[in-house]
Design an enzyme around this catalytic site. Sequence first.
Site, PDB file in Angstrom:
ATOM      1  N   PHE A  92      52.790  22.132   9.806  1.00 36.27           N
ATOM      2  CA  PHE A  92      52.654  21.972   8.263  1.00 36.27           C
ATOM      3  C   PHE A  92      53.689  21.835   8.102  1.00 36.27           C
ATOM      4  O   PHE A  92      55.369  21.399   8.893  1.00 36.27           O
ATOM      5  CB  PHE A  92      51.497  22.587   7.663  1.00 36.27           C
ATOM      6  CG  PHE A  92      50.137  22.311   7.770  1.00 36.27           C
ATOM      7  CD1 PHE A  92      49.514  22.415   8.826  1.00 36.27           C
ATOM      8  CD2 PHE A  92      49.609  22.426   6.816  1.00 36.27           C
ATOM      9  CE1 PHE A  92      47.971  21.771   9.469  1.00 36.27           C
ATOM     10  CE2 PHE A  92      48.437  21.186   7.195  1.00 36.27           C
ATOM     11  CZ  PHE A  92      47.839  21.039   8.327  1.00 36.27           C
TER      12      PHE A  92
ATOM     13  N   ALA B 257      60.459  13.910  19.192  1.00 33.12           N
ATOM     14  CA  ALA B 257      61.944  13.299  18.819  1.00 33.12           C
ATOM     15  C   ALA B 257      61.278  12.070  17.990  1.00 33.12           C
ATOM     16  O   ALA B 257      62.358  11.750  17.637  1.00 33.12           O
ATOM     17  CB  ALA B 257      62.290  12.686  20.507  1.00 33.12           C
ATOM     18  N   ALA B 258      60.242  12.700  16.945  1.00 36.04           N
ATOM     19  CA  ALA B 258      60.432  11.858  16.157  1.00 36.04           C
ATOM     20  C   ALA B 258      60.915  11.788  14.639  1.00 36.04           C
ATOM     21  O   ALA B 258      61.621  12.783  14.084  1.00 36.04           O
ATOM     22  CB  ALA B 258      58.915  11.803  15.168  1.00 36.04           C
TER      23      ALA B 258
ATOM     24  N   ARG C 205      52.028  25.901  -0.437  1.00 38.27           N
ATOM     25  CA  ARG C 205      52.036  25.282   1.245  1.00 38.27           C
ATOM     26  C   ARG C 205      51.677  26.533   2.344  1.00 38.27           C
ATOM     27  O   ARG C 205      51.878  26.885   1.907  1.00 38.27           O
ATOM     28  CB  ARG C 205      53.011  25.022   1.432  1.00 38.27           C
ATOM     29  CG  ARG C 205      53.689  23.676   0.687  1.00 38.27           C
ATOM     30  CD  ARG C 205      52.979  22.484   1.189  1.00 38.27           C
ATOM     31  NE  ARG C 205      52.913  20.976   0.394  1.00 38.27           N
ATOM     32  CZ  ARG C 205      52.508  20.882  -0.489  1.00 38.27           C
ATOM     33  NH1 ARG C 205      51.738  21.258  -1.220  1.00 38.27           N
ATOM     34  NH2 ARG C 205      53.136  19.870  -1.814  1.00 38.27           N
TER      35      ARG C 205
ATOM     36  N   TYR D   3      65.428  20.709  15.598  1.00 36.58           N
ATOM     37  CA  TYR D   3      65.250  22.383  15.051  1.00 36.58           C
ATOM     38  C   TYR D   3      63.771  22.469  15.957  1.00 36.58           C
ATOM     39  O   TYR D   3      64.426  23.827  16.475  1.00 36.58           O
ATOM     40  CB  TYR D   3      64.802  22.916  13.518  1.00 36.58           C
ATOM     41  CG  TYR D   3      64.602  23.611  12.790  1.00 36.58           C
ATOM     42  CD1 TYR D   3      64.590  24.789  12.872  1.00 36.58           C
ATOM     43  CD2 TYR D   3      63.565  23.040  12.139  1.00 36.58           C
ATOM     44  CE1 TYR D   3      64.095  26.166  12.542  1.00 36.58           C
ATOM     45  CE2 TYR D   3      63.009  24.606  10.780  1.00 36.58           C
ATOM     46  CZ  TYR D   3      63.302  25.270  11.689  1.00 36.58           C
ATOM     47  OH  TYR D   3      62.699  26.864  10.806  1.00 36.58           O
TER      48      TYR D   3
ATOM     49  N   ASN E 255      61.008   3.893  15.841  1.00 40.41           N
ATOM     50  CA  ASN E 255      61.184   5.154  16.581  1.00 40.41           C
ATOM     51  C   ASN E 255      60.045   6.299  16.969  1.00 40.41           C
ATOM     52  O   ASN E 255      59.469   5.955  18.501  1.00 40.41           O
ATOM     53  CB  ASN E 255      62.413   5.954  15.819  1.00 40.41           C
ATOM     54  CG  ASN E 255      63.119   7.118  16.540  1.00 40.41           C
ATOM     55  OD1 ASN E 255      63.651   7.490  17.211  1.00 40.41           O
ATOM     56  ND2 ASN E 255      62.509   8.364  16.549  1.00 40.41           N
TER      57      ASN E 255
ATOM     58  N   TYR F  17      55.902   8.194   6.988  1.00 35.84           N
ATOM     59  CA  TYR F  17      56.055   9.071   9.246  1.00 35.84           C
ATOM     60  C   TYR F  17      54.761   9.380   8.876  1.00 35.84           C
ATOM     61  O   TYR F  17      54.290   9.194  10.676  1.00 35.84           O
ATOM     62  CB  TYR F  17      56.854  10.157   7.952  1.00 35.84           C
ATOM     63  CG  TYR F  17      57.019  11.326   8.233  1.00 35.84           C
ATOM     64  CD1 TYR F  17      57.234  11.534   9.724  1.00 35.84           C
ATOM     65  CD2 TYR F  17      56.178  12.606   7.857  1.00 35.84           C
ATOM     66  CE1 TYR F  17      57.131  12.395  10.383  1.00 35.84           C
ATOM     67  CE2 TYR F  17      56.017  13.508   8.490  1.00 35.84           C
ATOM     68  CZ  TYR F  17      56.127  13.627   9.789  1.00 35.84           C
ATOM     69  OH  TYR F  17      56.919  15.211  10.854  1.00 35.84           O
TER      70      TYR F  17
HETATM   71  N1  UDP Z   1      59.229  22.293  -3.465  1.00 37.51           N
HETATM   72  C1  UDP Z   1      60.378  22.001  -4.725  1.00 37.51           C
HETATM   73  N2  UDP Z   1      61.784  21.961  -5.135  1.00 37.51           N
HETATM   74  C2  UDP Z   1      62.675  21.444  -3.581  1.00 37.51           C
HETATM   75  C3  UDP Z   1      61.997  22.028  -2.502  1.00 37.51           C
HETATM   76  C4  UDP Z   1      60.561  21.576  -2.397  1.00 37.51           C
HETATM   77  O1  UDP Z   1      60.348  22.750  -5.646  1.00 37.51           O
HETATM   78  O2  UDP Z   1      63.122  21.603  -3.952  1.00 37.51           O
HETATM   79  C5  UDP Z   1      58.538  22.360  -2.955  1.00 37.51           C
HETATM   80  C6  UDP Z   1      58.041  21.363  -3.183  1.00 37.51           C
HETATM   81  O3  UDP Z   1      57.632  20.543  -4.249  1.00 37.51           O
HETATM   82  C7  UDP Z   1      56.274  21.128  -2.447  1.00 37.51           C
HETATM   83  C8  UDP Z   1      57.069  22.373  -1.478  1.00 37.51           C
HETATM   84  O4  UDP Z   1      58.353  22.708  -2.135  1.00 37.51           O
HETATM   85  O5  UDP Z   1      55.792  21.119  -3.221  1.00 37.51           O
HETATM   86  C9  UDP Z   1      57.397  22.238  -0.125  1.00 37.51           C
HETATM   87  O6  UDP Z   1      57.735  21.316  -0.240  1.00 37.51           O
HETATM   88  P1  UDP Z   1      59.285  20.560   1.410  1.00 37.51           P
HETATM   89  O7  UDP Z   1      59.750  19.130   1.102  1.00 37.51           O
HETATM   90  O8  UDP Z   1      59.998  21.999   2.286  1.00 37.51           O
HETATM   91  O9  UDP Z   1      57.597  20.636   2.290  1.00 37.51           O
HETATM   92  P2  UDP Z   1      56.293  19.338   2.747  1.00 37.51           P
HETATM   93  O10 UDP Z   1      55.465  20.006   2.031  1.00 37.51           O
HETATM   94  O11 UDP Z   1      56.767  18.687   1.428  1.00 37.51           O
HETATM   95  O12 UDP Z   1      57.107  18.819   3.942  1.00 37.51           O
END
Ligand code: UDP
Length: 355
Positions: free
Chosen positions: A169, A74-75, A219, A11, A92, A141
């Site tokens: 992020f 590529a991680a 976020r 992506y 990896n 990770y």
């Molecule tokens: N989140 C959520 N429902 C979902 C997927 C994610 O409420 O089905 C929330 C998750 O708890 C976090 C935010 O959305 O607070 C972003 O999560 P995501 O997995 O997209 O990315 P991350 O911040 O973990 O890299």
Amino acid sequence: MRILVVGGAGYVGSTSVETLVAAGHHVTVYDNLTTGHRDAVIDGPRLVVGQIGDRGHLEHVLREDRIDAVLHCAAKSLVSESMADPGLYYRNNVAGGVALLEAMKATGVTRLVFSSTAAVYGEPRRVPIAEADRTEPINPYGATKLAFEGAMRWFAASHGFRAISLRYFNVAGATEANGEDHDPETHLIPLVLNVAAGDASHVQIFGQDYPTPDGTCIRDFVHVRDLGNGHLLALEATGEGDPSLEVYNLGSAAGFSVREVVEAARKVTGRAIPARPLKRRVGDPPVLVASSRRARRELGWTPRHSSLEQMLTDAWRWQVAHPRGYDDRAPSEAQRSTGPADSQQRNVAASVAAT
Ligand code: UDP
């Protein structure tokens, strides 16, 4: 510049390839296609199918295509997978990454940009997070990305590398050609759009009792196009200066809550998108927002596409055009995977402005 994009069928990698080609660079893609997609590589760049840990193969490609600089995307990048199988991540992301560094050293290629992550910070002590803040990853990770940054630092000191690590992020949005197609999908925006598309009945909202204005996590989302431009600027910045590893955050500086994302997606798609509260997801800090001041000041990076509305609009347009992801595309790989290394790059990525 002649650039090798390792992980260029994923992506972030494939959309960055579009930006690099649009800016006039010659690109070769190296990818093992485990999570990447053949059809994510636009017409023009040669696609070499190979493993990141295959030092000999990488050396051959670096020499054959007379590569000047490497973009490493590529991680492995799923937190839960890394918790279940840390060995996969160390193999990896660390051992594979070191094979890439050694292949670069052996062929005299010393310019490197690494697609890193904000997961290196772990639970932040303050937001917005700055590059010099404490790095204490809370999962394999983040730990393996940080370990690779350490290897880059020593290859700079011992072997003259000019390297840049970009920590970002939450990535969202799409280009005309490429968008998000993960299996399994765990990220908020594609899951919300799956509900809009009728592929799932409702969105789960993980936690409503966080210390944030609406109780849901906040976020920092950045458009994948802005990320591509960050990669381009970073690659150009490795051309001059003393050997070093520089680290930059790439974020939009504006955080959005999970509820705000769902609400904005309702407006963009015109669909109801039912949402149900669930308990908190383990390991989710309440607020993750970056300070990108350093990237803006030193690289001249400006996110231009990272409004929530544009990220959702572009992701939705891609999803509607590709309801089954890359499976919808006509196979056209034969020509690309066997094309000559020096074939003329066709600028088919005009829609990806190198802004
Ligand atoms: N989140 C959520 N429902 C979902 C997927 C994610 O409420 O089905 C929330 C998750 O708890 C976090 C935010 O959305 O607070 C972003 O999560 P995501 O997995 O997209 O990315 P991350 O911040 O973990 O890299």
